[in-house]
Design a protein around this motif. Structure first.
Motif, PDB file in Angstrom:
ATOM      1  N   ILE A 118       0.841  -1.210   0.000  1.00  0.00           N
ATOM      2  CA  ILE A 118       0.000   0.000   0.000  1.00  0.00           C
ATOM      3  C   ILE A 118       0.871   1.253   0.000  1.00  0.00           C
ATOM      4  N   ASP A 119       1.960   1.248   0.776  1.00  0.00           N
ATOM      5  CA  ASP A 119       2.883   2.388   0.763  1.00  0.00           C
ATOM      6  C   ASP A 119       3.434   2.609  -0.648  1.00  0.00           C
ATOM      7  N   MET A 120       3.804   1.517  -1.291  1.00  0.00           N
ATOM      8  CA  MET A 120       4.357   1.628  -2.647  1.00  0.00           C
ATOM      9  C   MET A 120       3.301   2.166  -3.621  1.00  0.00           C
ATOM     10  N   LYS A 121       2.049   1.735  -3.458  1.00  0.00           N
ATOM     11  CA  LYS A 121       0.973   2.259  -4.308  1.00  0.00           C
ATOM     12  C   LYS A 121       0.765   3.753  -4.053  1.00  0.00           C
ATOM     13  N   LEU A 122       0.803   4.151  -2.781  1.00  0.00           N
ATOM     14  CA  LEU A 122       0.689   5.574  -2.440  1.00  0.00           C
ATOM     15  C   LEU A 122       1.776   6.387  -3.140  1.00  0.00           C
ATOM     16  N   LEU A 123       3.002   5.900  -3.047  1.00  0.00           N
ATOM     17  CA  LEU A 123       4.123   6.618  -3.652  1.00  0.00           C
ATOM     18  C   LEU A 123       3.996   6.678  -5.171  1.00  0.00           C
ATOM     19  N   ALA A 124       3.585   5.572  -5.782  1.00  0.00           N
ATOM     20  CA  ALA A 124       3.419   5.552  -7.234  1.00  0.00           C
ATOM     21  C   ALA A 124       2.360   6.559  -7.667  1.00  0.00           C
ATOM     22  N   GLU A 125       1.247   6.592  -6.967  1.00  0.00           N
ATOM     23  CA  GLU A 125       0.172   7.530  -7.325  1.00  0.00           C
ATOM     24  C   GLU A 125       0.598   8.979  -7.097  1.00  0.00           C
ATOM     25  N   LEU A 126       1.295   9.240  -6.003  1.00  0.00           N
ATOM     26  CA  LEU A 126       1.725  10.609  -5.722  1.00  0.00           C
ATOM     27  C   LEU A 126       2.778  11.085  -6.713  1.00  0.00           C
ATOM     28  N   GLN A 127       3.636  10.174  -7.182  1.00  0.00           N
ATOM     29  CA  GLN A 127       4.612  10.572  -8.201  1.00  0.00           C
ATOM     30  C   GLN A 127       3.917  10.932  -9.511  1.00  0.00           C
ATOM     31  N   LYS A 128       2.810  10.277  -9.798  1.00  0.00           N
ATOM     32  CA  LYS A 128       2.060  10.592 -11.020  1.00  0.00           C
ATOM     33  C   LYS A 128       1.323  11.919 -10.874  1.00  0.00           C
ATOM     34  N   ASN A 129       0.734  12.143  -9.690  1.00  0.00           N
ATOM     35  CA  ASN A 129      -0.064  13.347  -9.485  1.00  0.00           C
ATOM     36  C   ASN A 129      -0.057  13.706  -8.003  1.00  0.00           C
TER      37      ASN A 129
ATOM     38  N   MET B 207      -3.526  15.335  -6.176  1.00  0.00           N
ATOM     39  CA  MET B 207      -4.814  14.701  -5.915  1.00  0.00           C
ATOM     40  C   MET B 207      -5.170  14.817  -4.440  1.00  0.00           C
ATOM     41  N   THR B 208      -6.447  14.813  -4.178  1.00  0.00           N
ATOM     42  CA  THR B 208      -6.914  14.924  -2.795  1.00  0.00           C
ATOM     43  C   THR B 208      -6.639  13.622  -2.061  1.00  0.00           C
ATOM     44  N   ASN B 209      -6.646  13.711  -0.745  1.00  0.00           N
ATOM     45  CA  ASN B 209      -6.447  12.518   0.066  1.00  0.00           C
ATOM     46  C   ASN B 209      -7.557  11.502  -0.193  1.00  0.00           C
ATOM     47  N   VAL B 210      -8.785  11.971  -0.400  1.00  0.00           N
ATOM     48  CA  VAL B 210      -9.906  11.063  -0.668  1.00  0.00           C
ATOM     49  C   VAL B 210      -9.670  10.301  -1.977  1.00  0.00           C
ATOM     50  N   GLU B 211      -9.266  11.014  -3.025  1.00  0.00           N
ATOM     51  CA  GLU B 211      -8.997  10.358  -4.306  1.00  0.00           C
ATOM     52  C   GLU B 211      -7.828   9.380  -4.184  1.00  0.00           C
ATOM     53  N   LEU B 212      -6.771   9.784  -3.491  1.00  0.00           N
ATOM     54  CA  LEU B 212      -5.619   8.906  -3.291  1.00  0.00           C
ATOM     55  C   LEU B 212      -6.031   7.646  -2.534  1.00  0.00           C
ATOM     56  N   ALA B 213      -6.817   7.818  -1.492  1.00  0.00           N
ATOM     57  CA  ALA B 213      -7.281   6.673  -0.709  1.00  0.00           C
ATOM     58  C   ALA B 213      -8.063   5.700  -1.583  1.00  0.00           C
ATOM     59  N   GLN B 214      -8.946   6.220  -2.432  1.00  0.00           N
ATOM     60  CA  GLN B 214      -9.716   5.358  -3.330  1.00  0.00           C
ATOM     61  C   GLN B 214      -8.800   4.585  -4.273  1.00  0.00           C
ATOM     62  N   ARG B 215      -7.782   5.240  -4.795  1.00  0.00           N
ATOM     63  CA  ARG B 215      -6.882   4.601  -5.761  1.00  0.00           C
ATOM     64  C   ARG B 215      -6.063   3.473  -5.155  1.00  0.00           C
ATOM     65  N   VAL B 216      -5.788   3.579  -3.849  1.00  0.00           N
ATOM     66  CA  VAL B 216      -4.961   2.549  -3.213  1.00  0.00           C
ATOM     67  C   VAL B 216      -5.774   1.582  -2.350  1.00  0.00           C
ATOM     68  N   GLY B 217      -7.089   1.761  -2.321  1.00  0.00           N
ATOM     69  CA  GLY B 217      -7.945   0.819  -1.602  1.00  0.00           C
ATOM     70  C   GLY B 217      -8.036   1.053  -0.107  1.00  0.00           C
ATOM     71  N   LEU B 218      -7.947   2.306   0.320  1.00  0.00           N
ATOM     72  CA  LEU B 218      -8.084   2.647   1.733  1.00  0.00           C
ATOM     73  C   LEU B 218      -9.211   3.658   1.904  1.00  0.00           C
ATOM     74  N   THR B 219      -9.574   3.892   3.161  1.00  0.00           N
ATOM     75  CA  THR B 219     -10.428   5.039   3.460  1.00  0.00           C
ATOM     76  C   THR B 219      -9.496   6.225   3.730  1.00  0.00           C
ATOM     77  N   ALA B 220     -10.062   7.408   3.770  1.00  0.00           N
ATOM     78  CA  ALA B 220      -9.244   8.619   3.875  1.00  0.00           C
ATOM     79  C   ALA B 220      -8.381   8.699   5.144  1.00  0.00           C
ATOM     80  N   PRO B 221      -8.922   8.405   6.360  1.00  0.00           N
ATOM     81  CA  PRO B 221      -8.081   8.571   7.562  1.00  0.00           C
ATOM     82  C   PRO B 221      -6.803   7.712   7.571  1.00  0.00           C
ATOM     83  N   PRO B 222      -6.885   6.404   7.287  1.00  0.00           N
ATOM     84  CA  PRO B 222      -5.624   5.644   7.284  1.00  0.00           C
ATOM     85  C   PRO B 222      -4.685   6.053   6.142  1.00  0.00           C
TER      86      PRO B 222
END
Length: 160
Positions: free
Chosen positions: A9-20, A23-38
């Protein structure tokens, strides 16, 4: 420096953040399969650990009038630690120098420099770089075109 353990999940977060990185935390959470707080907790932990160092816009130099990019290979007369640090401080103060890397081998440093035109580059070269204390020689190469300009680091495809 201790290496931090990064899970999928950390690696997915980093990959998505490097692309954009915008993006909002909500959108990032959706892309990596988490809810916003975690998701936000993980991002903050990655920031605190120094894995995420900064967020910035990738600006087109030409749009701001920087029409040329030059790589300068700098050799110093002395490689004593205080002389290396003095040169590093000198180039940190030059805004046109966008990157500075110390090298192993016959060249001591390679610099990535942006400039508005050849005349302004020449002024920087002769007025601030070759004339700097301890500089023995500077060899330059003007880029013709940029084929690849990727920020960040490669992240395994399975993380994406």
């Amino acid at each position: 420096m201790a290496t931090i353990h990064l899970d999928d999940i950390d690696m997915k977060l980093l990959a998505e953040l490097q692309k954009n990185g915008r993006m909002t935390n909500v959108e990032l959470a959706q892309r990596v399969g988490l809810t916003a707080p975690p998701c936000l907790r993980r991002m903050r932990a990655l920031e605190k650990a120094g894995v995420i160092k900064a967020y910035h816009a990738h600006v087109d130099p030409a749009q701001l009038g920087y029409s040329i990019t030059v790589f300068a290979m700098v050799s110093l007369k002395s490689q004593a630690e205080e002389d290396l640090r003095a040169f590093e401080e000198h180039v940190r103060a030059l805004p046109e120098v966008r990157e500075c890397h110390m090298l192993n081998g016959e060249i001591d440093f390679i610099l990535k420099i942006v400039s508005h035109d050849l005349q302004s580059f020449q002024q920087l070269l002769t007025g601030k770089l070759t004339s700097a204390p301890n500089v023995s020689s500077v060899k330059t190469s003007l880029t013709i075109r940029t084929v690849k300009d990727m920020p960040g680091v490669p992240i395994p495809a399975e993380a994406e």
